[in-house]
Design an enzyme around this catalytic site. Structure first.
Site, PDB file in Angstrom:
ATOM      1  CD  GLU A 273      -2.830  -1.243   2.363  1.00 51.11           C
ATOM      2  OE1 GLU A 273      -3.115  -0.157   2.900  1.00 51.11           O
ATOM      3  OE2 GLU A 273      -3.347  -2.323   2.692  1.00 51.11           O
TER       4      GLU A 273
ATOM      5  CB  CYS B 251       2.603   7.908   2.884  1.00 53.12           C
ATOM      6  SG  CYS B 251       2.957   6.874   4.323  1.00 53.12           S
TER       7      CYS B 251
ATOM      8  CB  CYS C 173       5.627  -4.178   9.656  1.00 52.10           C
ATOM      9  SG  CYS C 173       6.852  -3.458  10.784  1.00 52.10           S
TER      10      CYS C 173
ATOM     11  CB  CYS D  26       4.134  -0.913  16.757  1.00 55.55           C
ATOM     12  SG  CYS D  26       5.891  -0.600  16.440  1.00 55.55           S
TER      13      CYS D  26
ATOM     14  CB  CYS E  59       1.159  -0.210  13.854  1.00 54.36           C
ATOM     15  SG  CYS E  59       1.425  -0.045  12.069  1.00 54.36           S
TER      16      CYS E  59
ATOM     17  N   GLY F 269       5.901  -1.375   6.898  1.00 49.49           N
ATOM     18  CA  GLY F 269       7.256  -1.869   7.120  1.00 49.49           C
ATOM     19  C   GLY F 269       8.155  -0.934   7.903  1.00 49.49           C
ATOM     20  CD  GLU F 270      12.129   0.369  11.257  1.00 53.16           C
ATOM     21  OE1 GLU F 270      12.989   1.123  10.763  1.00 53.16           O
ATOM     22  OE2 GLU F 270      11.252   0.756  12.062  1.00 53.16           O
TER      23      GLU F 270
ATOM     24  CG  LEU G 126      10.160   8.744  22.000  1.00 54.58           C
ATOM     25  CD1 LEU G 126      11.449   7.954  22.064  1.00 54.58           C
ATOM     26  CD2 LEU G 126      10.398  10.206  22.400  1.00 54.58           C
TER      27      LEU G 126
ATOM     28  CG  ASN H  83      -5.349   7.813  12.763  1.00 53.35           C
ATOM     29  OD1 ASN H  83      -6.134   8.739  12.918  1.00 53.35           O
ATOM     30  ND2 ASN H  83      -4.100   7.998  12.346  1.00 53.35           N
TER      31      ASN H  83
ATOM     32  CB  CYS I 142      -0.673   7.805  11.062  1.00 51.17           C
ATOM     33  SG  CYS I 142       0.872   7.308  11.818  1.00 51.17           S
TER      34      CYS I 142
END
Length: 432
Positions: free
Chosen positions: A148, A166, A173, A177, A180, A220-221, A274, A351, A394
């Site tokens: 995406e 973006c 990922c 987290c 997410c 992803g990271e 963070l 979100n 996000c």
């Protein structure tokens, strides 16, 4: 005994993170290829020199520089100016198929194809438009997985349009987290550099406008795929001609990678996710934080600023009742002042996603948190939520085919603006 246990536990965490970085760099196809190589070449000990393989086609034109394309032309017995033509066709005219390179001799085009060369552009599987004009694209990759990317248009008071792309750096990922959606959908593989670049080109085509800003904040990271992210960054800057200062590379924190990024002295912004002002709380929100203590992250961010003279932006997702208290704001300000100047805080109201009990703070709580930081001389902004109704905000990016490919390849049939009730994957969203 207790100290010994803590050491062993930390060593296990560090080894786990190192293993994760290795796994992300080796796709299923590459692992299969390397397994075969072990059988064939174990006696000659050539395994270490084998390249990673992530797609069926290894000869991809997109992502190559003008100099590389000139050399390619020469290798095929052509004049070097043919390479300049290829560069123009790829990055100016955006031609997607070698046989459509009308400026190039048919014989050269045929030779390229027979040698296995392809442009490297994928089809758009689905497009979803939010009420605010944000557009999310699901791009179908060569292995039938979907990744995406999101286009976010902003019109200023003078009528000028800023278009932000973006982009994703991985299919899924592995870091998971807790707030997410992407990590909840699983992880498949790293993207190649051209698969990142093509996301920007696809956004430009859908909007019929130039992308002005690029943020590596999609699926992803990025730091777990740093080699390909840097390759895409180079191409977007030099070939697509987007300024380095108009690009942001985001990370939740992967040991040793911020130092590597700093060594390239890019003029792009580093955004550190963070989400908490102390190590204990951060480990609850970001499980991978156990491998990268907060003090080490802050030191690396300070060194990045000194190395590049580019400020670091700290992304802080506000979770109601978790990390949005006034005391958290005070603690965050103290942390940033402790490690010096050059920092900016970007507050991101949570979100909603499926599978979590987190909630978005009320506007008043967000305002109080912001005011507390500002009263302590911290530069802060609150990210405007975009694309929420298209699951493009996000932390929302996720689809059913990031882990398991589509059952069968479909025709290049872009599905534009499906009605919400008919959308193939209701959880898919934009991570900006």
């Amino acid at each position: 005994m207790v100290r010994g246990f803590e050491f062993s536990d930390q060593r296990f965490i560090n080894l786990s993170m190192a293993l994760l970085q290795f796994i992300c760099s080796v796709t299923p196809l590459a692992r299969a290829a390397r397994s075969r190589a072990i059988i064939v070449s174990s006696s000659s000990r050539t395994l270490a020199t084998l390249p990673s393989i992530t797609t069926t086609h290894s000869n991809v034109l997109l992502g190559m520089s003008e100099q590389q394309l000139q050399q390619l032309a020469i290798d095929f017995g052509q004049q070097s100016y043919r390479g300049k033509q290829l560069h123009h066709l790829l990055y100016k005219r955006r031609v997607k198929d070698i046989q459509e390179f009308s400026q190039v001799p048919l014989a050269f085009r045929t030779e390229l194809q027979e040698a296995g060369w392809v442009v490297g552009r994928s089809s758009v599987h689905t497009s979803v438009t939010a009420a605010d004009g944000t557009i999310k694209l699901l791009i179908k990759l060569e292995d039938n997985r979907l990744v995406e990317t999101v286009g976010i248009p902003v019109t200023d008071d003078k009528g000028s349009v800023r278009l932000t792309a973006c982009v994703s750096s991985q299919v899924g990922c592995p870091l998971r987290c807790s707030f997410c959606a992407t990590g909840k959908g699983g992880f498949s593989r790293n993207l190649k550099g051209h698969e990142i670049v093509e996301q920007v080109l696809a956004i430009e085509e859908v909007f019929n406008n130039r992308v002005t800003n690029v943020v590596f904040m999609g699926m992803g990271e990025p730091m777990l795929n740093l080699k390909e992210v840097l390759a895409a960054h180079r191409c977007l800057n030099k070939d697509v001609q987007i300024g380095q200062r108009m690009m942001t590379i985001s990370t939740v924190g992967v040991p040793n990678t911020i130092k590597k990024l700093a060594s390239h002295k890019l003029q792009s912004t580093l955004a550190l996710s963070l989400h908490a002002p102390n190590q204990k709380l951060r480990e609850k929100i970001v499980p991978s934080a156990k491998a990268y203590p907060l003090e080490a992250i802050m030191k690396d961010c300070r060194d990045y600023f000194h190395e590049t003279s580019r400020r670091v932006s700290f992304e802080y997702t506000l979770l109601a009742g978790v990390n949005d208290d006034v005391e958290h704001a005070k603690e965050l300000a103290e942390l940033l002042h402790q490690w010096g100047p050059g920092y900016h805080v970007n507050l991101i109201p949570f979100n909603p996603i499926e599978g979590t009990e987190y909630k978005r703070p009320y506007r008043k709580a967000i305002s109080i948190f912001q005011s507390m930081l500002e009263s302590r001389k911290i530069t802060v902004s609150v990210r405007q939520t975009r694309g929420l109704d298209a699951s493009a905000a996000c932390g929302q990016l996720r689809n059913d085919f990031q882990k398991v490919p589509l059952a069968a390849p479909s025709n290049d049939d872009i599905q534009l603006d499906p009605e919400p009730e008919h959308e193939p994957e209701p959880e898919a969203a934009v991570a900006c």
